[in-house]
Design a protein around this motif. Structure first.
Motif, PDB file in Angstrom:
ATOM      1  N   ASN A 162       0.050  69.190  47.894  1.00  8.92           N
ATOM      2  CA  ASN A 162       0.182  68.906  46.463  1.00  8.92           C
ATOM      3  C   ASN A 162       1.562  69.293  45.931  1.00  8.92           C
ATOM      4  O   ASN A 162       1.839  69.113  44.757  1.00  8.92           O
TER       5      ASN A 162
ATOM      6  N   LYS B  67      -4.719  79.353  42.462  1.00  5.56           N
ATOM      7  CA  LYS B  67      -4.038  78.406  41.581  1.00  5.56           C
ATOM      8  C   LYS B  67      -3.354  77.292  42.386  1.00  5.56           C
ATOM      9  O   LYS B  67      -3.384  76.133  41.986  1.00  5.56           O
TER      10      LYS B  67
ATOM     11  N   PHE C 270      -7.499  75.443  43.594  1.00  5.40           N
ATOM     12  CA  PHE C 270      -7.716  74.669  42.380  1.00  5.40           C
ATOM     13  C   PHE C 270      -7.257  73.210  42.502  1.00  5.40           C
ATOM     14  O   PHE C 270      -7.994  72.303  42.112  1.00  5.40           O
ATOM     15  N   PRO C 271      -6.043  72.958  43.049  1.00  2.00           N
ATOM     16  CA  PRO C 271      -5.640  71.550  43.221  1.00  2.00           C
ATOM     17  C   PRO C 271      -6.650  70.741  44.045  1.00  2.00           C
ATOM     18  O   PRO C 271      -6.864  69.567  43.791  1.00  2.00           O
TER      19      PRO C 271
ATOM     20  N   ARG D  20      -9.507  69.738  41.756  1.00  2.00           N
ATOM     21  CA  ARG D  20      -9.213  68.951  40.557  1.00  2.00           C
ATOM     22  C   ARG D  20      -9.874  67.569  40.512  1.00  2.00           C
ATOM     23  O   ARG D  20     -10.529  67.247  39.516  1.00  2.00           O
TER      24      ARG D  20
ATOM     25  N   ILE E 253     -13.433  67.997  39.802  1.00  2.00           N
ATOM     26  CA  ILE E 253     -13.695  68.432  38.435  1.00  2.00           C
ATOM     27  C   ILE E 253     -13.751  67.230  37.498  1.00  2.00           C
ATOM     28  O   ILE E 253     -14.676  67.082  36.701  1.00  2.00           O
TER      29      ILE E 253
ATOM     30  N   ASN F 123     -12.527  60.328  43.886  1.00  2.00           N
ATOM     31  CA  ASN F 123     -12.773  61.617  44.520  1.00  2.00           C
ATOM     32  C   ASN F 123     -13.352  61.443  45.921  1.00  2.00           C
ATOM     33  O   ASN F 123     -13.049  62.186  46.835  1.00  2.00           O
TER      34      ASN F 123
END
Lengths: 301, 555
Positions: A88, B190, B194-195, B198, B201, B267
């Motif tokens: 990312n 973080k 989390f990425p 995402r 989510i 997703n």
């Protein structure tokens, strides 16, 4: 000594793991752990990186006991086999990652400092590129730059070239050797490829079943193997004569008979029966037109 | 003709026939109902007209739209936040806790959505055990705040399961690399964890939003005078023969569903990785976090499980006690006076759900095979259509069946077929997804080897692909069965009075305020679902469920 592993052990069960491992490495040295899969080389590497807690023993780096130090705080960096690049983030943010966290730099300062390392691996033009747009070789270099950027006291490399094709692998080996000379960072390299180990290393640690078989310079390991296993794993060895196949040649006429000929281009292997033993002979370059069944004599070169 | 050629020809024809039947089924039970309901919404008095839509946008109805939007989005938001905390808790705790957490979430899915509403009313209603019995208050719990609370609670398990799937995609080595480069626990969360969450989510939020928009059962039970689009569509559809108005309202719910659909599909397709990787699943990552952050993450997760336990506890107590006085008086009345047609309804539920689960699983695996393994042209489109019913509002899909199958030659209303097909095609996306995942992990050269050795396409499927699909088969069967047993949304419109099913009976009891009886029915339903789940899981464990990851393409 700069790095000392004293009586380090980690057993997964009664037979598998690493037991009482001792090793001393000097600053700036390039040491390779060489052995077949399951010999425990990666276990040692993981203990050095802090990802695996040893059952016993200690790791001293530059005078400090880091046996129980968590990875976040170890002055050790790892280049993983799959590179583990952050998909990312772009190239420069990958390289800047350790500068931000390990060295606590601000984001912009970290990026600026990271440029130097991108330059070092020749990827200055790719700073903003996303990871998945890079070729395998480029990814490998980003991983290297990312680890070098935290200026580790010790760099660990876990078979970093195994995902590259043969031609590329030769090139990156040369590059890594040059880079190590330039930066003088102590490196511990893990591989099962004997050629790679012989070419890159100042010293080689040959491992088998969780224990060290032999430690020595590449030449010592190759020419004076101390055990049968080392001799067989590093190159090949004619057991009856205790001599390397490439140190023998053939002469026409005699008691011995050629059983099989394998042509590999740069060299040719001959399997010759002498008395009741089979002896391997490796001859480089263009050879006379020997035929199977032909009578020959084996000579030492 | 030579015998071998003849056999080969037969297999080829049979293969084509199966494909045609699959496409036909998708067309008849997915496309046709959707087209029918949209057509109905544009028709009045036998002609094309926008009357229904015009009446929807009257000021009174605009209020309904607004009500639906804000309750559905806040509930989806809260569910998603708690689900994120639950998945982070899974990352932060060791493998044993991780597994426990996953099981707990699965179990918390086993109850019809409005069972939470039931428990809520028993505890906090006008004669609630806590509000009235304990505190002596007589509060009015009915209103939008309760809708949001209960929809939020109801969505947490679904969102968590979705996010768990994202967690499995995370490469262990990325986490190690991040720690190796000096990142503290919170930084790794973080930058790496989390990425990866995402896209999940976004997907969870929009899918839940769509489910909430379409949910009429919660607002009807705890909403009081607060009305939403879904309650309106439901009331119109069950009280008047005018399908057009209800159809138009349900068509209005579609745009949000399409957004949800987009994120959901995206997703599913993610999971880009570089090189070989190892999942962080079942590994203790040893991340260290500051105390306040641990509290923020673990508190909502723990609270959710306490509330879930409380919910089941309350239902269990209320099934064997009279609580209408605000106190617990033990009784077996509900069991003794259970209407006999209730048992028949349960029997029908089990029978229909089993048939639907079997059909969905077989059809799903075949469609996945034709689409992802055989890569037949146009099948991508067919597969796309099969994932529509899973996301579009149940109200919409249910009304679609009413619109499509209420007249000759396809008069299915009042038959068991309409319920079974509705259960089956609503969930068809489940086995397809499971099979797709299995196929993607299975080296293609296996099929080539089989065909190279003379097997026809069908024989290849039967001999070498079916066995790796075993786990996907059983998992999908369980999921479709369980969801069908609890389904209310789409079923409410097509179930006929004489042939009702258990979930509808339960919904009716709650609606009539017979909370004790409803609790007893809920316990019965949950126990039955639970028992069937256990039996099916035994099947899975007996042969160890072949581990497809062993044949992974990676080195």
């Amino acid at each position: 000594m700069f790095l000392e592993l004293n009586d380090l052990s980690k057993m997964y069960d009664e037979h598998n793991g690493v037991r009482s491992f001792d090793l001393s490495v000097e600053e700036g040295e390039f040491v390779t752990m060489l052995g077949p899969s399951g010999c425990g080389k990666t276990t040692v590497l993981n203990m050095l990186g802090g990802f695996l807690r040893p059952d016993g023993g200690e790791i001293i780096l530059d005078g400090r006991d880091i046996t129980r130090t968590i990875p976040e705080e170890r002055p050790v960096a790892t280049v993983f086999q799959n590179y583990a690049l952050f998909s990312n983030l772009n190239v420069i943010d990958n390289v800047a990652y350790g500068l931000r966290y390990y060295h606590q730099l601000k984001k912009s300062a970290a990026r600026k400092a990271a440029r130097k390392y991108l330059e070092l691996v020749g990827l200055s033009d790719y700073a903003q590129t996303m990871i998945y747009h890079l070729s395998g070789g480029q990814q490998q270099r980003v991983a290297l730059a990312r680890s070098l950027a935290i200026e580790p006291k010790l760099l660990l490399l876990d078979e970093p070239f195994s995902n590259l094709d043969a031609a590329l692998r030769n090139q990156v080996r040369q590059d890594l050797k040059a880079l190590q000379k330039k930066t003088n960072i102590t490196m511990l390299f893990v591989t099962h490829d004997q050629e790679e180990a012989l070419f890159l290393s100042d010293r080689i640690v040959v491992m088998r079943r969780g224990e060290i078989s032999q430690v020595g310079t590449p030449k010592e390991i190759y020419y004076q193997p101390q055990t049968e296993d080392v001799a067989q794993f590093v190159g090949s060895m004619n057991q009856t004569l205790s001599i390397r196949p490439e140190d023998l040649t053939l002469k026409a006429g005699g008691e011995a008979v050629i059983e099989r000929i394998s042509f590999y281009g740069a060299y040719t292997d001959y399997l010759v029966r002498q008395d009741d033993d089979l002896i391997l002979i490796k001859s480089f370059g263009k050879q006379p037109d020997w035929q199977p069944g032909q009578a020959v004599t084996i000579e030492k070169e | 003709m030579e015998r071998r050629t003849l056999i080969r020809q037969t297999y080829k024809q049979f293969d084509k026939l199966i494909l045609l039947v699959l496409i036909g089924l998708v067309g008849l039970f997915i496309v046709y109902p959707i087209v029918s309901i949209v057509a109905f919404s544009f028709r009045s008095g036998g002609e094309f007209s926008l009357t229904h839509y015009q009446s929807i946008f009257s000021p009174a109805n605009r209020k309904l739209i607004w009500h639906s939007l804000w309750t559905a989005s806040s509930a989806a938001f809260f569910s998603t936040v708690v689900a994120v905390m639950i998945s982070l808790s899974a990352v932060l705790s060791g493998p044993r806790w991780q597994k426990g957490l996953e099981k707990a979430v699965m179990i918390s899915m086993i109850s019809p959505p409005f069972v939470s509403s039931l428990a809520f009313i028993i505890l906090f209603g006008r004669r609630g055990l806590i509000t009235y019995g304990l505190l002596g208050l007589s509060l009015n719990p009915y209103g939008p705040q309760s809708i949001v609370l209960l929809q939020a609670l109801g969505g947490i398990a679904f969102a968590s399961l979705l996010l768990f799937a994202n967690l499995e995609q995370i490469d262990l080595f990325q986490v190690l690399a991040s720690r190796d480069l000096g990142a503290k626990g919170q930084h790794t969360l973080k930058d790496i964890i989390f990425p990866a969450l995402r896209p999940g989510i976004l997907s969870a939020f929009f899918v839940l939003f769509t489910m909430n928009i379409a949910d009429f059962s919660t607002p009807i039970i705890v909403g009081g005078s607060f009305k939403t689009l879904a309650t309106e569509a439901y009331l119109i559809a069950v009280s008047t023969p005018n399908l057009g108005q209800a159809a138009a309202i349900s068509v209005l719910m579609v745009p949000s569903a399409l957004i949800a659909f987009y994120f959901y599909r995206r997703n599913m397709r993610l999971g880009q990785t570089i090189g070989a990787k190892r999942s962080i699943k079942d590994i203790d990552l040893g991340l260290r976090l500051p105390g306040w952050l641990r509290l923020i993450i673990f508190l909502p997760a723990i609270s959710y499980f306490i509330i879930t336990l409380l919910k089941y506890g309350v239902i269990l107590v209320s099934a064997f006690a009279n609580t209408s006085s605000g106190r617990i008086k033990w009784t077996l009345d509900y069991a003794r006076t259970l209407p006999p047609n209730n048992l028949a309804a349960i029997g029908r539920s089990v029978g229909y759900s089993l048939i639907a689960a079997l059909a969905a699983t077989i059809i799903g695996l075949l469609i996945s095979w034709y689409t992802h393994r055989r890569r037949l042209p146009l099948m991508e489109g067919v597969e796309f259509l099969t994932s529509l019913p899973y996301i579009i509002p149940g109200t919409f899909f249910g009304l679609g069946y009413v619109a499509a199958f209420s007249s000759q030659p396809l008069m299915l209303r009042g038959t068991a077929i309409i319920l079974i097909t509705n259960y089956c095609f609503r969930q068809l996306s489940v086995p397809i997804k499971a099979a797709n995942t299995t196929f993607s992990m299975l080296d293609r050269s296996i099929d080539r080897a089989a065909k190279d050795l003379g097997a026809s396409e069908l024989q290849t499927f039967w001999t070498v692909l079916l066995s790796p699909l075993r786990t996907a088969f059983i998992n999908s069967f369980i999921t479709v069965f369980t969801s069908s047993m609890m389904a209310v949304g789409a079923i409410a419109f097509i179930v006929s009075p004489g042939r009702t099913v258990a979930s509808m009976e339960l919904f009716r009891s709650v609606g009539q305020g017979r909370y004790g009886l409803a609790s007893f029915q809920a316990v019965l339903l949950i126990v039955i679902i639970f028992v069937f789940n256990l039996i099916l899981l035994l099947f899975k464990d007996r042969k160890g469920g072949r581990d497809v990851s062993r044949t992974k393409r990676s080195k």
